[in-house]
Scaffold this motif. Structure first.
Motif, PDB file in Angstrom:
ATOM      1  N   ALA A  29     -23.051   9.872  -4.481  1.00  0.00           N
ATOM      2  CA  ALA A  29     -24.139   9.769  -5.456  1.00  0.00           C
ATOM      3  C   ALA A  29     -24.468   8.299  -5.722  1.00  0.00           C
ATOM      4  N   GLY A  30     -23.451   7.459  -5.799  1.00  0.00           N
ATOM      5  CA  GLY A  30     -23.664   6.024  -5.995  1.00  0.00           C
ATOM      6  C   GLY A  30     -24.419   5.403  -4.831  1.00  0.00           C
ATOM      7  N   LYS A  54     -24.744  12.137 -13.504  1.00  0.00           N
ATOM      8  CA  LYS A  54     -24.291  12.908 -12.359  1.00  0.00           C
ATOM      9  C   LYS A  54     -22.808  12.672 -12.093  1.00  0.00           C
ATOM     10  N   GLU A  55     -22.357  11.424 -12.222  1.00  0.00           N
ATOM     11  CA  GLU A  55     -20.938  11.142 -12.027  1.00  0.00           C
ATOM     12  C   GLU A  55     -20.079  11.866 -13.060  1.00  0.00           C
ATOM     13  N   TYR A  62     -26.565   6.982  -2.845  1.00  0.00           N
ATOM     14  CA  TYR A  62     -27.966   7.403  -2.950  1.00  0.00           C
ATOM     15  C   TYR A  62     -28.704   6.627  -4.044  1.00  0.00           C
ATOM     16  N   ALA A  63     -28.029   6.387  -5.154  1.00  0.00           N
ATOM     17  CA  ALA A  63     -28.646   5.632  -6.247  1.00  0.00           C
ATOM     18  C   ALA A  63     -28.984   4.217  -5.788  1.00  0.00           C
ATOM     19  N   GLU A  64     -28.093   3.592  -5.033  1.00  0.00           N
ATOM     20  CA  GLU A  64     -28.359   2.237  -4.542  1.00  0.00           C
ATOM     21  C   GLU A  64     -29.552   2.230  -3.594  1.00  0.00           C
ATOM     22  N   LEU A  74     -27.483   8.388 -12.519  1.00  0.00           N
ATOM     23  CA  LEU A  74     -26.231   8.262 -11.773  1.00  0.00           C
ATOM     24  C   LEU A  74     -25.036   8.472 -12.704  1.00  0.00           C
ATOM     25  N   ILE A  98     -32.582   5.229 -13.010  1.00  0.00           N
ATOM     26  CA  ILE A  98     -31.692   5.539 -11.885  1.00  0.00           C
ATOM     27  C   ILE A  98     -30.235   5.402 -12.324  1.00  0.00           C
ATOM     28  N   ASP A  99     -29.919   4.325 -13.036  1.00  0.00           N
ATOM     29  CA  ASP A  99     -28.549   4.112 -13.499  1.00  0.00           C
ATOM     30  C   ASP A  99     -28.109   5.210 -14.468  1.00  0.00           C
ATOM     31  N   GLN A 129     -32.101   4.147  -3.786  1.00  0.00           N
ATOM     32  CA  GLN A 129     -33.287   4.262  -4.633  1.00  0.00           C
ATOM     33  C   GLN A 129     -33.597   2.957  -5.343  1.00  0.00           C
ATOM     34  N   ARG A 130     -32.563   2.236  -5.765  1.00  0.00           N
ATOM     35  CA  ARG A 130     -32.792   0.921  -6.384  1.00  0.00           C
ATOM     36  C   ARG A 130     -33.464  -0.021  -5.393  1.00  0.00           C
TER      37      ARG A 130
END
Length: 83
Positions: free
Chosen positions: A15-16, A76-77, A18-20, A73, A69-70, A22-23
């Motif tokens: 998940a992290g 979700k975590e 994927y978040a990166e 994340l 986004i953060d 998107q950033r």
């Protein structure tokens, strides 16, 4: 079957990742917008003041989206690691 602690950690890491991604995508859009503003100013379509004003707006929108986004994340975590 229920998730193991190791699998939960892998999913959180994924998940992290994927978040990166998107950033990075948001930052690329910001870069394109800033280049467009620079080109407009160079072509005298907008003034320097308008360039700075709109550049600030682009940065604010970018910061808002990075924060979203953060937050997603983090949520979700928490959801993944909850037993």
């Amino acid at each position: 079957p229920p998730l193991t602690g190791e699998r939960r950690a892998e999913l959180a890491k994924l998940a992290g990742k994927y978040a990166e991604q998107q950033r990075v995508a948001v930052r690329n859009v910001r870069r394109d917008a800033m280049e467009h503003l620079k080109k407009l100013e160079k072509d005298h379509a907008i003034s320097e003041d308008q360039h700075k004003k709109h550049g600030g707006e682009v940065q604010k929108v970018t910061d808002d989206h990075i924060k979203k986004i953060d937050d997603l994340l983090r949520h979700k975590e928490e959801e993944i690691t909850q037993v």
